[in-house]
Design a protein around this motif. Structure first.
Motif, PDB file in Angstrom:
ATOM      1  N   ASN A  18      73.956 122.528   4.817  1.00  0.00           N
ATOM      2  CA  ASN A  18      74.227 123.269   6.064  1.00  0.00           C
ATOM      3  C   ASN A  18      74.195 122.373   7.309  1.00  0.00           C
ATOM      4  O   ASN A  18      73.509 122.666   8.287  1.00  0.00           O
ATOM      5  N   THR A  19      74.926 121.291   7.248  1.00  0.00           N
ATOM      6  CA  THR A  19      75.022 120.360   8.375  1.00  0.00           C
ATOM      7  C   THR A  19      76.477 120.259   8.841  1.00  0.00           C
ATOM      8  O   THR A  19      77.375 120.094   8.016  1.00  0.00           O
ATOM      9  N   GLY A  20      76.668 120.368  10.131  1.00  0.00           N
ATOM     10  CA  GLY A  20      78.015 120.317  10.695  1.00  0.00           C
ATOM     11  C   GLY A  20      78.689 118.976  10.433  1.00  0.00           C
ATOM     12  O   GLY A  20      78.061 117.924  10.598  1.00  0.00           O
ATOM     13  N   ILE A  21      79.957 119.042  10.042  1.00  0.00           N
ATOM     14  CA  ILE A  21      80.707 117.818   9.738  1.00  0.00           C
ATOM     15  C   ILE A  21      80.823 116.952  10.992  1.00  0.00           C
ATOM     16  O   ILE A  21      80.848 115.730  10.932  1.00  0.00           O
ATOM     17  N   LEU A  22      80.895 117.619  12.162  1.00  0.00           N
ATOM     18  CA  LEU A  22      81.060 116.887  13.416  1.00  0.00           C
ATOM     19  C   LEU A  22      79.728 116.660  14.123  1.00  0.00           C
ATOM     20  O   LEU A  22      79.702 116.312  15.305  1.00  0.00           O
ATOM     21  N   SER A  23      78.618 116.841  13.411  1.00  0.00           N
ATOM     22  CA  SER A  23      77.317 116.782  14.090  1.00  0.00           C
ATOM     23  C   SER A  23      77.029 115.416  14.705  1.00  0.00           C
ATOM     24  O   SER A  23      76.454 115.332  15.787  1.00  0.00           O
ATOM     25  N   HIS A  72      92.949 110.557  17.640  1.00  0.00           N
ATOM     26  CA  HIS A  72      92.137 111.254  18.633  1.00  0.00           C
ATOM     27  C   HIS A  72      91.050 110.311  19.140  1.00  0.00           C
ATOM     28  O   HIS A  72      90.715 109.342  18.477  1.00  0.00           O
ATOM     29  N   CYS A  74      94.571 117.214  16.682  1.00  0.00           N
ATOM     30  CA  CYS A  74      93.304 116.566  16.325  1.00  0.00           C
ATOM     31  C   CYS A  74      92.306 116.420  17.482  1.00  0.00           C
ATOM     32  O   CYS A  74      91.113 116.668  17.286  1.00  0.00           O
ATOM     33  N   VAL A 113      91.417 118.145  19.859  1.00  0.00           N
ATOM     34  CA  VAL A 113      90.694 119.354  20.270  1.00  0.00           C
ATOM     35  C   VAL A 113      89.350 119.494  19.543  1.00  0.00           C
ATOM     36  O   VAL A 113      88.397 120.049  20.073  1.00  0.00           O
ATOM     37  N   GLU A 114      89.296 118.994  18.309  1.00  0.00           N
ATOM     38  CA  GLU A 114      88.085 119.165  17.491  1.00  0.00           C
ATOM     39  C   GLU A 114      86.940 118.242  17.920  1.00  0.00           C
ATOM     40  O   GLU A 114      85.810 118.435  17.506  1.00  0.00           O
ATOM     41  N   PHE A 115      87.251 117.227  18.730  1.00  0.00           N
ATOM     42  CA  PHE A 115      86.228 116.220  19.038  1.00  0.00           C
ATOM     43  C   PHE A 115      85.748 116.347  20.479  1.00  0.00           C
ATOM     44  O   PHE A 115      86.448 115.949  21.411  1.00  0.00           O
ATOM     45  N   HIS A 155      93.428 114.124  11.424  1.00  0.00           N
ATOM     46  CA  HIS A 155      92.044 113.746  11.703  1.00  0.00           C
ATOM     47  C   HIS A 155      91.138 114.098  10.525  1.00  0.00           C
ATOM     48  O   HIS A 155      89.938 113.899  10.607  1.00  0.00           O
ATOM     49  N   GLY A 208      82.757 111.916   8.161  1.00  0.00           N
ATOM     50  CA  GLY A 208      81.545 112.640   8.555  1.00  0.00           C
ATOM     51  C   GLY A 208      80.887 113.317   7.365  1.00  0.00           C
ATOM     52  O   GLY A 208      79.663 113.290   7.214  1.00  0.00           O
ATOM     53  N   VAL A 209      81.711 113.893   6.482  1.00  0.00           N
ATOM     54  CA  VAL A 209      81.185 114.544   5.269  1.00  0.00           C
ATOM     55  C   VAL A 209      80.457 113.511   4.401  1.00  0.00           C
ATOM     56  O   VAL A 209      79.348 113.767   3.915  1.00  0.00           O
ATOM     57  N   ILE A 261      77.098 112.512   5.706  1.00  0.00           N
ATOM     58  CA  ILE A 261      76.108 113.560   5.389  1.00  0.00           C
ATOM     59  C   ILE A 261      75.696 113.459   3.914  1.00  0.00           C
ATOM     60  O   ILE A 261      74.506 113.523   3.587  1.00  0.00           O
ATOM     61  N   ARG A 271      85.208 129.304  13.676  1.00  0.00           N
ATOM     62  CA  ARG A 271      85.092 127.925  14.161  1.00  0.00           C
ATOM     63  C   ARG A 271      84.130 127.091  13.303  1.00  0.00           C
ATOM     64  O   ARG A 271      83.760 125.993  13.687  1.00  0.00           O
ATOM     65  N   LEU A 320      82.599 124.610  10.588  1.00  0.00           N
ATOM     66  CA  LEU A 320      83.037 123.366   9.963  1.00  0.00           C
ATOM     67  C   LEU A 320      81.784 122.603   9.539  1.00  0.00           C
ATOM     68  O   LEU A 320      81.219 121.851  10.317  1.00  0.00           O
ATOM     69  N   TYR A 321      81.302 122.902   8.313  1.00  0.00           N
ATOM     70  CA  TYR A 321      80.077 122.232   7.895  1.00  0.00           C
ATOM     71  C   TYR A 321      79.982 122.049   6.385  1.00  0.00           C
ATOM     72  O   TYR A 321      80.710 122.676   5.619  1.00  0.00           O
ATOM     73  N   VAL A 322      79.088 121.146   5.979  1.00  0.00           N
ATOM     74  CA  VAL A 322      78.809 120.939   4.553  1.00  0.00           C
ATOM     75  C   VAL A 322      77.729 121.949   4.185  1.00  0.00           C
ATOM     76  O   VAL A 322      76.654 121.960   4.773  1.00  0.00           O
ATOM     77  N   GLU A 323      78.044 122.822   3.235  1.00  0.00           N
ATOM     78  CA  GLU A 323      77.076 123.858   2.851  1.00  0.00           C
ATOM     79  C   GLU A 323      76.089 123.340   1.814  1.00  0.00           C
ATOM     80  O   GLU A 323      74.881 123.478   1.953  1.00  0.00           O
TER      81      GLU A 323
END
Lengths: 218, 113
Positions: free
Chosen positions: A6-11, A92, A123, A125-127, B2, B9-10, B13, B103, B105-108
């Motif tokens: 449960n960690t955001g890919i863009l964290s 981006h 692309c 927009v997501e960052f 992208h 990023g994945v 993690i 919205r 966007l995460y690794v579950e």
């Protein structure tokens, strides 16, 4: 064995964006992230905006480009501090790249930082870069279907600059339909009709921007 | 395009969560992706293959859970799935809709063996 993540890919990017945002806030700098297609006129709009704000707002520019420094060289001529970021293929800018560029400016003497992103409707927009406001530049020659095809940019932006209005009569654009589509996606967005080529409408956009800058406490 | 950066990023993690499991392989990676992200599932899968090659993740299954775009009307309280990003309330035709989901966007989770 299952591991809950449960960690955001863009964290990682978001953490860096938080740092950038803090840096802007501490220095009383309002930051915008200028986005739009290649050829929409982002740099030309920016040039006209710099001209208009000259002597009123102290600004600096970060130029994002995949390989070249053509845009930074254009901006240099206006005598404002500018840093070029070359993404080396990436479509981006991200918060880390912007952080690196920020270290080269004296932020204490600035009111406004304009970050011109890589030309792309998808692309960037997501960052999150740590900006206060995302701004979309859409030229009417791209067609009036673009907001519905790329809604996220318009949903997330505080203002959209409709550029190339001087050649509206040579296009088949349904301007009222275009405005309606943008408002369906984002009812709070400000729409500015401009022509960076003739200068038409740049004053209204630049005054709105100036008001945002003034709201930022020094 | 992208998606390569997103997948980097994945994998950052995945590395954080598997540093103490060097003798094990990751067999499944589950992502949660909202409808209103600009991440395309096919591009994510292609990027996953590229990043996994030569790592303990190679050969793992990528599961993508789609989350629909759901919005709520600020005027009348209507809530539901929003088709094609049209943020006009089907209940009262007003434009003020806030996002409830879409919205993400995460690794579950990861499955390791």
């Amino acid at each position: 064995m299952e591991i809950k993540v449960n960690t955001g890919i863009l964290s990682a990017n978001e953490q860096k964006a938080v740092e950038n945002r803090k840096l802007f806030k501490e220095n009383g700098v309002f930051a915008i992230n200028l986005m739009g297609s290649p050829g929409a006129g982002k740099t030309t709009v920016l040039e006209k905006t710099i001209d208009y704000l000259s002597g009123k707002v102290r600004l600096a520019v970060i130029e994002g480009d995949i390989y070249t420094s053509k845009d930074a060289r254009r901006i240099e001529k206006y005598g404002v501090p500018v840093e070029q970021i070359n993404t080396g293929g990436a479509c981006h800018l991200d918060a880390k790249m912007v952080s690196g560029a920020l270290s080269k400016f004296d932020l204490t003497g600035l009111d406004l930082m304009v970050i011109e992103n890589v030309g792309n409707l998808v692309c960037p927009v997501e960052f999150d870069l740590g900006e206060d406001q995302k701004i979309a530049v859409l030229s009417i020659t791209e067609g009036d279907d673009k907001p519905m095809k790329y809604p996220l940019l318009f949903r997330e932006s505080g203002a959209v600059i409709l550029n190339k209005m001087d050649i509206l009569d040579f296009t088949d654009v349904d301007l009222e339909g275009l405005r309606k589509d943008i408002h369906i996606i984002n009812p709070d967005i400000k729409i500015f009709e401009v022509s960076a080529r003739t200068g038409q409408g740049i004053d209204q956009w630049a005054e709105w921007l100036t008001d945002r800058v003034k709201d930022t406490v020094k | 395009m992208h998606e390569m950066a997103l997948m980097a990023g994945v994998f950052d993690i995945i590395r954080q969560y598997t540093t103490d499991l060097s003798d094990k392989n990751v067999t499944r990676v589950t992502l949660v992706v909202g409808e209103m992200t600009n991440a395309v599932p096919e591009a994510l899968e292609a990027a996953f293959e590229v990043h996994a090659k030569g790592t303990p993740v190679e050969g793992a299954k990528l599961v993508i859970k789609d989350i629909p775009l759901v919005a709520r009307c600020r005027s009348c309280g209507w809530e539901g799935k929003t088709e094609k990003h049209v943020f006009m309330c089907p209940g009262c035709s007003s434009f003020g809709m806030e996002l409830i989901s879409g919205r993400e966007l995460y690794v579950e989770s990861l499955e390791v063996e």
